[in-house]
Design an enzyme around this catalytic site. Structure first.
Site, PDB file in Angstrom:
ATOM      1  N   ASP A 165      -1.577   2.473 -10.524  1.00 10.85           N
ATOM      2  CA  ASP A 165      -2.194   1.815 -10.796  1.00 10.85           C
ATOM      3  C   ASP A 165      -3.050   1.366 -12.888  1.00 10.85           C
ATOM      4  O   ASP A 165      -4.126   1.224 -12.529  1.00 10.85           O
ATOM      5  CB  ASP A 165      -3.987   1.703 -10.140  1.00 10.85           C
ATOM      6  CG  ASP A 165      -3.147   1.543  -8.408  1.00 10.85           C
ATOM      7  OD1 ASP A 165      -2.614   0.477  -8.246  1.00 10.85           O
ATOM      8  OD2 ASP A 165      -3.966   1.368  -7.812  1.00 10.85           O
ATOM      9  N   GLU A 189       2.666   5.189 -13.785  1.00  7.34           N
ATOM     10  CA  GLU A 189       1.482   5.814 -12.932  1.00  7.34           C
ATOM     11  C   GLU A 189       0.200   4.661 -12.570  1.00  7.34           C
ATOM     12  O   GLU A 189       0.325   3.604 -12.671  1.00  7.34           O
ATOM     13  CB  GLU A 189       1.027   5.895 -14.703  1.00  7.34           C
ATOM     14  CG  GLU A 189      -0.602   6.398 -14.563  1.00  7.34           C
ATOM     15  CD  GLU A 189      -1.333   6.692 -16.293  1.00  7.34           C
ATOM     16  OE1 GLU A 189      -2.400   7.029 -16.255  1.00  7.34           O
ATOM     17  OE2 GLU A 189      -1.138   5.927 -16.437  1.00  7.34           O
ATOM     18  N   ASN A 212       1.150  -5.733 -10.364  1.00  6.65           N
ATOM     19  CA  ASN A 212       0.192  -5.890  -8.614  1.00  6.65           C
ATOM     20  C   ASN A 212      -0.724  -6.488  -8.949  1.00  6.65           C
ATOM     21  O   ASN A 212      -1.310  -6.415 -10.512  1.00  6.65           O
ATOM     22  CB  ASN A 212       0.271  -4.240  -8.692  1.00  6.65           C
ATOM     23  CG  ASN A 212      -0.472  -3.710  -7.363  1.00  6.65           C
ATOM     24  OD1 ASN A 212      -0.517  -3.874  -6.476  1.00  6.65           O
ATOM     25  ND2 ASN A 212      -1.468  -2.700  -7.806  1.00  6.65           N
ATOM     26  N   SER A 272      -8.133  -6.528 -11.108  1.00  5.09           N
ATOM     27  CA  SER A 272      -7.120  -6.306 -12.076  1.00  5.09           C
ATOM     28  C   SER A 272      -5.837  -7.154 -11.593  1.00  5.09           C
ATOM     29  O   SER A 272      -5.091  -6.601 -10.399  1.00  5.09           O
ATOM     30  CB  SER A 272      -6.388  -5.377 -12.378  1.00  5.09           C
ATOM     31  OG  SER A 272      -8.489  -4.956 -13.290  1.00  5.09           O
ATOM     32  N   HIS A 280      -4.599  -5.823  -7.830  1.00  3.19           N
ATOM     33  CA  HIS A 280      -5.932  -4.133  -7.348  1.00  3.19           C
ATOM     34  C   HIS A 280      -7.225  -4.878  -6.982  1.00  3.19           C
ATOM     35  O   HIS A 280      -7.688  -5.436  -8.413  1.00  3.19           O
ATOM     36  CB  HIS A 280      -6.056  -3.223  -8.642  1.00  3.19           C
ATOM     37  CG  HIS A 280      -6.378  -1.799  -7.972  1.00  3.19           C
ATOM     38  ND1 HIS A 280      -6.143  -1.169  -6.896  1.00  3.19           N
ATOM     39  CD2 HIS A 280      -6.710  -1.293  -8.559  1.00  3.19           C
ATOM     40  CE1 HIS A 280      -6.988  -0.068  -7.007  1.00  3.19           C
ATOM     41  NE2 HIS A 280      -7.568  -0.312  -7.794  1.00  3.19           N
ATOM     42  N   MET A 291       0.778  -1.117  -0.419  1.00  2.00           N
ATOM     43  CA  MET A 291      -0.002  -0.226  -0.202  1.00  2.00           C
ATOM     44  C   MET A 291       0.696   1.652   0.549  1.00  2.00           C
ATOM     45  O   MET A 291       0.386   2.208   0.997  1.00  2.00           O
ATOM     46  CB  MET A 291      -1.035   0.346   1.393  1.00  2.00           C
ATOM     47  CG  MET A 291      -1.823  -0.839   1.310  1.00  2.00           C
ATOM     48  SD  MET A 291      -2.562  -1.564  -0.344  1.00  2.00           S
ATOM     49  CE  MET A 291      -4.547  -0.402   0.186  1.00  2.00           C
TER      50      MET A 291
END
Ligand code: GAR
Length: 221
Positions: A148, A146, A110, A139, A112, A93
């Protein structure tokens, strides 16, 4: 046979997605080697899971660095020293410094909890409910500078039900996350996925027209 993909995982919290990867590996379904689990929180459950599984673990305290960038540079230096081929962010986080992460673009993913590009950032379940969305999802994407915002590899979708509140929706989605992340890592371990800069994903050398979809335990176009 090529050596197994070496994975380092970053997590700030309980580590249930790490547990899903460790379980898949223990079942012989994930040909990888876990080389490091790193966290920005010494109390993270993910670190305890790593220790129990015999995976090296590392806690770095951001407060002991002069700047965010110094923290990120040290973190990435240690990840590189671990010999990792792939970095997996699973509930990490923190916003990462674009310059520090640049060497890992294409080698860092990642998970998300939203159907990106919807709901980048925090409180994704609440925001999907408040918007009256008929469905929600998770996802897995390549990480770029950038937040996410990197190319999406695969998604899991689930209908929002009348009884859903934030907690229930998050719990129902987590079950799917635990299938989605190992399925994507399996494809990467098989060398079937690649980032196509600046915004594409290739599967078996072909650009994906849309993210893969989780269907049961498998990913389908
Ligand atoms: C997961 O739901 C993951 O999608 C989310 O944090 C949770 C971590 O759970 N990630 C983010 O919100 C990243 N922006 P876990 O520690 O049990 O794996």
């Amino acid at each position: 046979m090529s050596p197994p993909l070496r994975i380092a995982l970053l997590a700030s919290g309980r580590g249930s997605n790490l547990a899903a990867l460790l379980d898949a590996h223990a079942r012989g379904e994930l040909p990888v080697e876990f080389v490091l689990v790193a966290s920005d929180k010494a109390e993270a459950g993910a670190l305890r899971l790593a220790e129990a599984a015999g995976v090296p673990s590392l806690a770095l305290d951001p407060r002991s660095y002069p700047s965010r960038r110094d923290f990120d540079l040290d973190l990435f230096a240690r990840l590189a020293a671990s010999g990792a081929d792939l970095l997996v962010l699973a509930g990490f986080m923190r916003i990462l410094d674009g310059e520090a992460l640049a060497p890992w673009v294409g080698r860092m993913i990642n998970i998300h909890p939203s159907l990106l590009p919807k709901y980048r950032g925090l409180h994704t379940h609440r925001r999907a409910l408040e918007a009256g969305d008929p469905e929600h999802g998770a996802s897995v994407h390549y990480v770029t500078a950038e937040l996410d915002g990197g190319p999406v590899i695969a998604q899991a979708r689930l209908p929002i039900e009348p009884g859903d509140d934030e907690h229930r929706l998050a719990a129902r989605l987590l079950v799917l996350e635990h299938r989605l992340l190992p399925a994507v890592v399996r494809l990467i371990a098989a060398q079937r996925l690649a980032l196509l800069p600046p915004d594409g994903v290739a599967l078996d050398g072909e650009r994906l027209p849309a993210p893969l979809r989780l269907d049961g335990d498998r990913l389908a176009p």
